[in-house]
Write an enzyme that holds these catalytic residues in place. Structure first.
Site, mmCIF file in Angstrom:
data_model
loop_
_atom_site.group_PDB
_atom_site.id
_atom_site.type_symbol
_atom_site.label_atom_id
_atom_site.label_comp_id
_atom_site.label_asym_id
_atom_site.label_seq_id
_atom_site.Cartn_x
_atom_site.Cartn_y
_atom_site.Cartn_z
ATOM 1 N N GLU A 95 91.708 58.022 -61.312
ATOM 2 C CA GLU A 95 91.883 58.297 -62.734
ATOM 3 C C GLU A 95 90.550 58.618 -63.408
ATOM 4 O O GLU A 95 89.495 58.132 -63.002
ATOM 5 C CB GLU A 95 92.544 57.090 -63.411
ATOM 6 C CG GLU A 95 93.971 56.907 -62.934
ATOM 7 C CD GLU A 95 94.720 55.780 -63.627
ATOM 8 O OE1 GLU A 95 95.928 55.918 -63.819
ATOM 9 O OE2 GLU A 95 94.110 54.755 -63.972
ATOM 10 N N CYS A 108 84.752 59.220 -68.589
ATOM 11 C CA CYS A 108 84.653 58.053 -67.707
ATOM 12 C C CYS A 108 85.292 58.458 -66.390
ATOM 13 O O CYS A 108 86.467 58.809 -66.337
ATOM 14 C CB CYS A 108 85.387 56.878 -68.340
ATOM 15 S SG CYS A 108 85.493 55.442 -67.265
ATOM 16 N N CYS A 115 88.921 50.092 -54.788
ATOM 17 C CA CYS A 115 87.612 49.431 -54.832
ATOM 18 C C CYS A 115 87.638 48.254 -53.878
ATOM 19 O O CYS A 115 88.678 47.640 -53.660
ATOM 20 C CB CYS A 115 87.325 48.937 -56.255
ATOM 21 S SG CYS A 115 85.636 48.308 -56.483
ATOM 22 N N CYS A 119 86.875 42.164 -58.049
ATOM 23 C CA CYS A 119 86.544 41.417 -59.267
ATOM 24 C C CYS A 119 87.871 40.937 -59.869
ATOM 25 O O CYS A 119 88.832 41.693 -59.955
ATOM 26 C CB CYS A 119 85.804 42.297 -60.271
ATOM 27 S SG CYS A 119 84.221 42.888 -59.655
ATOM 28 N N CYS A 122 89.663 42.758 -62.982
ATOM 29 C CA CYS A 122 89.746 44.217 -63.014
ATOM 30 C C CYS A 122 90.983 44.700 -62.262
ATOM 31 O O CYS A 122 91.231 44.274 -61.136
ATOM 32 C CB CYS A 122 88.486 44.797 -62.379
ATOM 33 S SG CYS A 122 88.506 46.592 -62.269
ATOM 34 N N CYS A 340 88.563 50.008 -69.996
ATOM 35 C CA CYS A 340 87.801 49.448 -68.876
ATOM 36 C C CYS A 340 88.657 48.466 -68.103
ATOM 37 O O CYS A 340 89.279 47.584 -68.678
ATOM 38 C CB CYS A 340 86.608 48.636 -69.348
ATOM 39 S SG CYS A 340 85.476 49.504 -70.357
HETATM 40 N N1 SAH Z 1 82.213 49.034 -60.233
HETATM 41 C C1 SAH Z 1 81.475 49.427 -61.396
HETATM 42 C C2 SAH Z 1 82.181 50.435 -62.280
HETATM 43 C C3 SAH Z 1 83.633 50.171 -62.622
HETATM 44 S S1 SAH Z 1 84.001 48.938 -63.798
HETATM 45 C C4 SAH Z 1 81.098 48.204 -62.177
HETATM 46 O O1 SAH Z 1 81.507 47.117 -61.812
HETATM 47 O O2 SAH Z 1 80.356 48.324 -63.133
HETATM 48 C C5 SAH Z 1 83.469 49.531 -65.339
HETATM 49 C C6 SAH Z 1 83.339 48.440 -66.380
HETATM 50 O O3 SAH Z 1 84.624 47.929 -66.797
HETATM 51 C C7 SAH Z 1 82.557 47.268 -65.850
HETATM 52 O O4 SAH Z 1 81.643 46.785 -66.770
HETATM 53 C C8 SAH Z 1 83.662 46.264 -65.633
HETATM 54 O O5 SAH Z 1 83.170 45.002 -65.550
HETATM 55 C C9 SAH Z 1 84.551 46.529 -66.831
HETATM 56 N N2 SAH Z 1 85.870 45.914 -66.721
HETATM 57 C C10 SAH Z 1 86.570 45.704 -65.600
HETATM 58 N N3 SAH Z 1 87.732 45.085 -65.880
HETATM 59 C C11 SAH Z 1 87.766 44.922 -67.215
HETATM 60 C C12 SAH Z 1 88.729 44.353 -68.106
HETATM 61 N N4 SAH Z 1 89.886 43.873 -67.677
HETATM 62 N N5 SAH Z 1 88.436 44.358 -69.423
HETATM 63 C C13 SAH Z 1 87.266 44.877 -69.875
HETATM 64 N N6 SAH Z 1 86.347 45.427 -69.082
HETATM 65 C C14 SAH Z 1 86.583 45.442 -67.768
#
Ligand code: SAH
Length: 356
Positions: A95, A108, A115, A119, A122, A340
């Site tokens: 996406e 973005c 991935c 995390c 996410c 995000c």
């Molecule tokens: N792997 C990379 C890029 C993808 S995540 C990284 O970790 O930075 C992009 C951003 O979205 C990161 O800052 C991540 O922590 C944030 N993010 C992930 N899940 C989220 C959520 N549920 N709510 C808000 N931000 C989130």
């Protein structure tokens, strides 16, 4: 007889393209011309390469392929954010999102299909990592999103963030090649100053970014400045703990002199207290930085909640009082899961755009 497997022409560098033309008995500058069609004019059809003879175009078609990514569907949020699934040549989908704002148009983009980092907060983290994106697939996302900015908002694309699906620093060489195509004068010619690579914190690759003098901005998804807490939500912290990441950032800053952005999702009753703010302040002293406090976007599993806004304000005020630039970032595109951490190929029928 087996089927002839054609080379993806966009996997060739400029030097390789020139060599291919010379080996075919042509002048090297034909290679340069094709390169510009591919990367400057974003051309995906050999027949459209109008400064080449018919013979040459036919030869290209017989020898090479182009695998443009396809817009699978396009959804528009109530706030104007546009998201699409992009279908890749092997039918996998990633996406990409356009986030329009008064002063900027931000793309973005994704760096991997799925991935590997899991995390806990996410949505992409619940998918497996299926494969890395190729440089041309990274480039194509930018081209599509750039076109949406023009079509829907009559504005040029100003910024690119690698905050879509995947961990960009675990697809390092394709990332760098993709960025090359986006920034070079023979490519889209965008400024690296307007590109941000966001990482969950792969210490070794942060150092490599500095060594390779890649001229883009760096953001770290920090979310906790305490190892025990960070381990709970980001398993990558077990092998890349705060000390290792902090030292890598110091190395990065010494080499690049670039201020790094820390992203910090505020979770209710987890990392938004005054103790947490103090720990974050200590981490912020390592190098010049700024903090983006991000609202948590629900991913549907009910494991986390977003912090109360008065607590977020207190948290930011404490940092600001202590000399750290800290801003609260409210997310966009939540109604279509474009915010995000919400990218997991979910569709919202009522937001789909039908295009001819
Ligand atoms: N792997 C990379 C890029 C993808 S995540 C990284 O970790 O930075 C992009 C951003 O979205 C990161 O800052 C991540 O922590 C944030 N993010 C992930 N899940 C989220 C959520 N549920 N709510 C808000 N931000 C989130």
């Amino acid at each position: 007889m087996g089927e002839v497997i054609k080379t993806d022409i966009r996997s060739l560098s400029l030097a390789e393209l020139k060599e291919v033309f010379v080996a075919h008995g042509e002048k090297a500058f034909r290679g340069q011309q094709v390169y510009e069609w591919l990367w400057k004019k974003s051309c995906t059809d050999f027949d459209a390469m109008s400064n080449l003879s018919n013979d040459l175009r036919n030869w290209l078609k017989q020898t090479f392929v182009i695998h443009p990514i396809q817009v699978e569907d396009k959804q528009i949020s109530n706030d104007g954010t546009i998201k699409s699934g992009f279908k890749l040549y092997d039918q996998k989908v990633v996406e990409g999102v356009l986030i329009p704002a008064d002063e900027r148009m931000t793309a973005c983009v994704s760096s991997q299909v799925g991935c590997s980092l899991t995390c806990k907060f996410c949505a992409t983290g619940t998918m497996d990592r299926e494969r890395n994106l190729n440089p041309d697939e990274i480039y194509d996302q930018v081209v599509h999103i750039k076109n949406w900015a023009q079509q829907h908002y009559q504005n040029p694309l100003t910024n690119i963030v690698f905050m879509g699906m995947g961990e960009p620093l675990l697809n390092y060489s394709n990332l760098i090649k993709g960025i090359e195509k986006i920034t070079s004068p023979e490519g889209l010619g965008m400024s690296g100053e307007r590109i941000t690579v966001s990482t969950a914190g792969i210490a070794k690759m942060i150092r490599k970014l500095a060594d390779d003098e890649v001229k883009v901005n760096l953001a770290l998804s920090l979310h906790a400045a305490n190892d025990a807490k960070r381990n709970l939500i980001m398993p990558i912290n077990e092998s890349n703990n705060l000390k290792a990441v902090g030292e890598a950032l110091q190395y990065y800053y010494r080499k690049t002199r670039r201020r790094v952005t820390y992203e910090y999702i505020a979770f209710k009753d987890f990392n938004e207290g005054m103790e947490d703010a103090k720990e974050l302040l200590q981490f912020c002293k390592l190098i010049p930085c700024k903090v983006n406090v991000i609202e948590y976007n629900p991913t549907g599993d009910g494991k986390f909640e977003k912090a109360d806004s008065d607590k977020i304000d207190k948290f930011c005020n404490y940092l600001e009082k202590n000399g750290i630039i800290a801003k609260v970032r409210r997310s966009r595109g939540k109604d279509i899961d474009a915010a995000c951490g919400q990218l997991a190929n979910k569709k919202h029928e009522n937001a789909l755009v039908k295009e001819a």
